[in-house]
Motif scaffolding. Sequence first.
Motif, short mmCIF file in Angstrom:
data_model
loop_
_atom_site.label_atom_id
_atom_site.label_comp_id
_atom_site.label_asym_id
_atom_site.label_seq_id
_atom_site.Cartn_x
_atom_site.Cartn_y
_atom_site.Cartn_z
N ASN A 268 21.18 3.53 2.02
CA ASN A 268 20.70 3.30 3.85
C ASN A 268 18.65 3.17 3.83
OD1 ASN A 268 23.57 2.64 4.22
ND2 ASN A 268 23.54 3.93 6.48
N THR A 269 18.51 3.27 2.94
CA THR A 269 16.88 3.37 2.95
C THR A 269 16.50 2.87 2.40
OG1 THR A 269 17.76 6.14 2.23
CG2 THR A 269 15.07 5.48 1.66
N VAL A 270 14.89 2.33 2.71
CA VAL A 270 13.72 1.46 2.23
C VAL A 270 12.90 1.65 2.31
CG1 VAL A 270 12.42 -0.98 3.25
CG2 VAL A 270 15.05 -0.96 4.31
N TYR A 271 12.33 1.19 0.72
CA TYR A 271 11.11 1.46 0.75
C TYR A 271 9.52 0.55 0.11
CZ TYR A 271 14.82 4.35 -2.07
OH TYR A 271 15.35 5.53 -2.07
N LEU A 272 8.88 1.71 0.53
CA LEU A 272 7.52 0.73 0.63
C LEU A 272 7.00 0.92 -0.37
CD1 LEU A 272 6.85 -2.47 1.54
CD2 LEU A 272 4.62 -0.46 3.02
N GLN A 273 6.65 0.28 -1.94
CA GLN A 273 5.44 0.69 -2.63
C GLN A 273 4.87 -0.17 -2.76
OE1 GLN A 273 6.36 2.86 -5.69
NE2 GLN A 273 4.14 2.71 -6.14
N MET A 274 3.63 1.08 -2.58
CA MET A 274 2.09 0.51 -2.31
C MET A 274 0.93 0.87 -3.17
SD MET A 274 1.21 1.99 2.17
CE MET A 274 1.79 3.33 1.44
N ASN A 275 0.27 0.04 -3.76
CA ASN A 275 0.05 -0.04 -5.07
C ASN A 275 -1.87 -0.37 -4.89
OD1 ASN A 275 2.08 0.58 -6.69
ND2 ASN A 275 2.47 -1.24 -7.41
N SER A 276 -2.68 0.12 -5.89
CA SER A 276 -4.54 -0.45 -5.82
C SER A 276 -4.56 -0.46 -4.26
CB SER A 276 -4.52 -1.91 -6.10
OG SER A 276 -3.67 -2.43 -7.32
N LEU A 277 -4.01 0.56 -3.29
CA LEU A 277 -5.00 0.66 -1.59
C LEU A 277 -6.19 0.96 -1.74
CD1 LEU A 277 -1.65 3.02 -1.96
CD2 LEU A 277 -2.16 1.57 -0.36
N LYS A 278 -6.55 0.83 -0.59
CA LYS A 278 -7.65 0.77 0.46
C LYS A 278 -8.24 1.40 1.16
CE LYS A 278 -7.86 -4.67 -1.41
NZ LYS A 278 -7.97 -5.44 -1.38
N PRO A 279 -9.49 1.59 1.18
CA PRO A 279 -9.52 2.13 2.93
C PRO A 279 -8.91 1.84 3.52
CG PRO A 279 -11.20 2.33 0.91
CD PRO A 279 -10.44 1.84 0.06
N GLU A 280 -8.95 -0.12 3.79
CA GLU A 280 -8.77 -0.37 4.89
C GLU A 280 -7.02 -0.07 5.10
OE1 GLU A 280 -10.75 -2.09 2.31
OE2 GLU A 280 -10.28 -3.65 1.92
#
Length: 127
Positions: free
Chosen positions: A77-89
């Motif tokens: 019962n879990t959703v993930y958000l993998q965030m790569n190449s993160l930017k200050p914005e």
Amino acid sequence: EVQLVESGGGLVQAGGSLRLSCAASGFTFDDYSIGWFRQAPGKEREGVSCISTSDGSTYYADSAQGRFTISTDNAKNTVYLQMNSLKPEDTAVYYCTADRTPTRAYLLRRPTMWDHWGQGTQVTVSS
């Protein structure tokens, strides 16, 4: 009672990665749209991505396309958000949302259509 609990936020340098989690309870998880929105100080809430827990279809905002990946583990019962190449914005409070409306891209532009919201998790990207 529907509950959405986000985790995984934090401070990261530009170019780094984070994985956000949204643990859901209180509803039939495999028949919902689950989304991620974000809100930076002084800005409107912005849709990032959403996923159908029934068929796995996904949608992304232009700002997330190619850098972020949304996924679901229905057994947890879990959703993930993998965030790569993160930017200050990308710095913002990230919120998990849930609704029974069938998953479509337009839902990312309609924050008022989502019935359930988590408390949010802060993501800060330093330059």
